[in-house]
Design an enzyme around this catalytic site. Structure first.
Site, PDB file in Angstrom:
ATOM      1  CD  GLU A 138      14.888  24.318   4.689  1.00  0.00           C
ATOM      2  OE1 GLU A 138      14.632  23.628   5.472  1.00  0.00           O
ATOM      3  OE2 GLU A 138      15.238  23.983   3.530  1.00  0.00           O
TER       4      GLU A 138
ATOM      5  CE  LYS B 163      15.179  19.546   6.357  1.00  0.00           C
ATOM      6  NZ  LYS B 163      14.993  20.637   5.730  1.00  0.00           N
TER       7      LYS B 163
ATOM      8  CG  ASP C 147       1.789  15.490  18.053  1.00  0.00           C
ATOM      9  OD1 ASP C 147       3.114  15.586  17.919  1.00  0.00           O
ATOM     10  OD2 ASP C 147       1.493  14.710  19.177  1.00  0.00           O
TER      11      ASP C 147
ATOM     12  CG  HIS D  37      18.372  26.396  -0.680  1.00  0.00           C
ATOM     13  ND1 HIS D  37      18.770  25.274  -0.159  1.00  0.00           N
ATOM     14  CD2 HIS D  37      17.003  26.480  -0.396  1.00  0.00           C
ATOM     15  CE1 HIS D  37      18.012  24.700   0.669  1.00  0.00           C
ATOM     16  NE2 HIS D  37      16.782  25.247   0.308  1.00  0.00           N
TER      17      HIS D  37
HETATM   18  C1  MEV Z   1      16.441  20.836   2.110  1.00  0.00           C
HETATM   19  O1  MEV Z   1      15.868  21.415   3.000  1.00  0.00           O
HETATM   20  C2  MEV Z   1      15.731  19.850   1.329  1.00  0.00           C
HETATM   21  C3  MEV Z   1      16.528  18.791   0.120  1.00  0.00           C
HETATM   22  O2  MEV Z   1      17.799  18.730   0.616  1.00  0.00           O
HETATM   23  C4  MEV Z   1      15.685  17.775  -0.160  1.00  0.00           C
HETATM   24  C5  MEV Z   1      16.199  16.701  -1.144  1.00  0.00           C
HETATM   25  O3  MEV Z   1      17.581  16.648  -1.347  1.00  0.00           O
HETATM   26  O4  MEV Z   1      15.319  16.110  -1.873  1.00  0.00           O
HETATM   27  C6  MEV Z   1      16.757  19.983  -0.935  1.00  0.00           C
END
Ligand code: MEV
Length: 386
Positions: A82, A259, A275, A372
């Site tokens: 990513e 995430k 792992d 991004h």
């Molecule tokens: C994207 O890979 C991760 C985000 O969605 C994390 C977040 O919203 O805090 C930008």
């Protein structure tokens, strides 16, 4: 002397970055040569690591900069598909560095082995019999892992829990100090070694003999400060604290918050041959332990800035698994320079915090898309050497 602060690194060619790293990371010639050849994994080694191998699978190997952990500069290898994960972590680490970097401590590497029994007659009595034989069972477990005993590890404790008194379901949890290994194989060996003796003590039917992937006695705690100035002003800091609160109130948001936290942690874990399925399983289970899915990390206002903190069970190893087999992983460890599993766990928790801060800062200011999209564009430009 290693420094993790290399200005203009991202503007340079891959070749020039390796020159920089050789100097800043004090890397040996063999490791530099390995990276110059493109790193990776040779097919014969890959063929020994897995089954039905037909080729190898590549990912970019990057270095996140600017990290200082417990007063030491660290260069963080990261493997991730990513865009923006590495840049974001490096950026946040630079801001945190101004306030002294990351600080943390990790528990000893205690993993849990589980042995399940069903149809146990009088399970409370049976549990008491096991506890009374604690020393004998721990000694039996130790006898199955002589190489770990030679490294001062071994069985430390056990607990018996009755899960269903009517059906006589009982589990014996054994706690094993696996030192610098992740420890899955070690505790599986212990579980299988002690199970017959446990069966003779409790009766009923023997069930599973396997590790738990939630090592609650193997916690890592990391915290950091970041100033309003470094973040771009008090409003930005307020926005990040509000974002943290949002995740604490709403599991739907907590998942996305986590995430973003795991973006950095996983990328470093993959580069270092860990792992990552186990790390993910443990992190999310821990996030739900309070009965409501919660953020792994939180950010609070403190005078002049923010304090971030995370506490997670992290089962990682600097020996065993891919660390002994994969030359790319071995080279990544040369870059990182950690000696113990505990240090590695703190590195991963710090990268998670940095990724999380970068995401929340972007979300609290311009929104995530601006940065991004700029980095996504890179995929469509001509690669170096093409
Ligand atoms: C994207 O890979 C991760 C985000 O969605 C994390 C977040 O919203 O805090 C930008």
């Amino acid at each position: 002397m290693t420094t993790s602060r290399i200005s203009g690194f991202y503007l340079r060619s891959v070749r020039e970055r390796l020159d920089d790293l050789a100097r800043a990371g004090d890397l040996d010639a063999e490791t530099v040569a390995f990276f110059r050849r493109g790193g990776g994994l040779e097919l014969p080694i890959a063929d020994r690591m897995s089954e039905n191998v037909i080729a190898t699978h590549g990912l970019p190997l990057s270095v996140a900069l600017n990290f200082v952990l417990n007063g030491r500069d660290v260069l963080i290898p990261m493997a991730v598909e990513e865009p923006s994960v590495v840049a974001a972590a490096s950026n946040a680490a630079r801001m945190i560095r101004e306030s002294g970097g990351f600080h943390g401590e990790a528990d000893p590497s205690i993993m849990t082995a589980q042995v399940q029994f069903d149809d146990v007659p009088d399970p409370a009595e049976a549990a008491a019999r096991v506890v009374a034989e604690r020393a004998r069972i721990l000694a039996l477990g130790d006898a199955s892992i002589p190489r770990l005993i030679a490294r001062d590890g071994g069985c430390r404790d056990l607990e018996v829990r009755v899960l269903d008194p009517q059906a006589g379901v009982l589990v014996c949890d054994l706690f094993v100090d696996v030192k610098d290994a992740m420890g899955a194989n070690i505790v599986d060996t212990v579980a299988e070694a002690v199970a017959p003796t446990l069966l003779s003590l409790v009766g009923g039917k023997m069930g599973l003999r396997i590790l738990s992937n939630l090592p609650l006695r193997r916690m890592s705690r990391v915290r950091c400060r970041v100033s309003d100035d470094a973040l771009g002003g008090p409003q930005v800091a307020d926005g990040i604290a509000r974002a943290s609160r949002f995740a604490e109130l709403d599991p739907l948001r907590a998942v996305t918050h986590n995430k973003g936290f795991m973006n950095g942690l996983d990328a470093a874990a993959v580069a270092l041959g860990q792992d990552w399925r186990s790390l993910e399983a443990a992190a999310h289970a821990y996030a739900s332990l309070g009965g409501k899915y919660a953020p792994m990390s939180t950010w609070r206002r403190v005078p002049g800035g923010l304090e971030g903190q995370v506490q997670l069970p992290l089962a990682v190893g600097v020996v065993g698994g891919a660390t002994g087999a994969h030359p790319g992983v071995q080279a990544a460890f040369k870059l990182l320079r950690v000696a113990t599993a505990q240090e590695l766990a703190l590195v991963l928790a710090s990268v998670g915090l940095a990724s999380n801060l970068a995401a929340l800062r972007a979300l609290a200011t311009d929104g995530i898309q601006k940065g991004h999209m700029r980095l996504h564009q890179r995929k469509f430009t001509t690669p170096e050497g093409a």
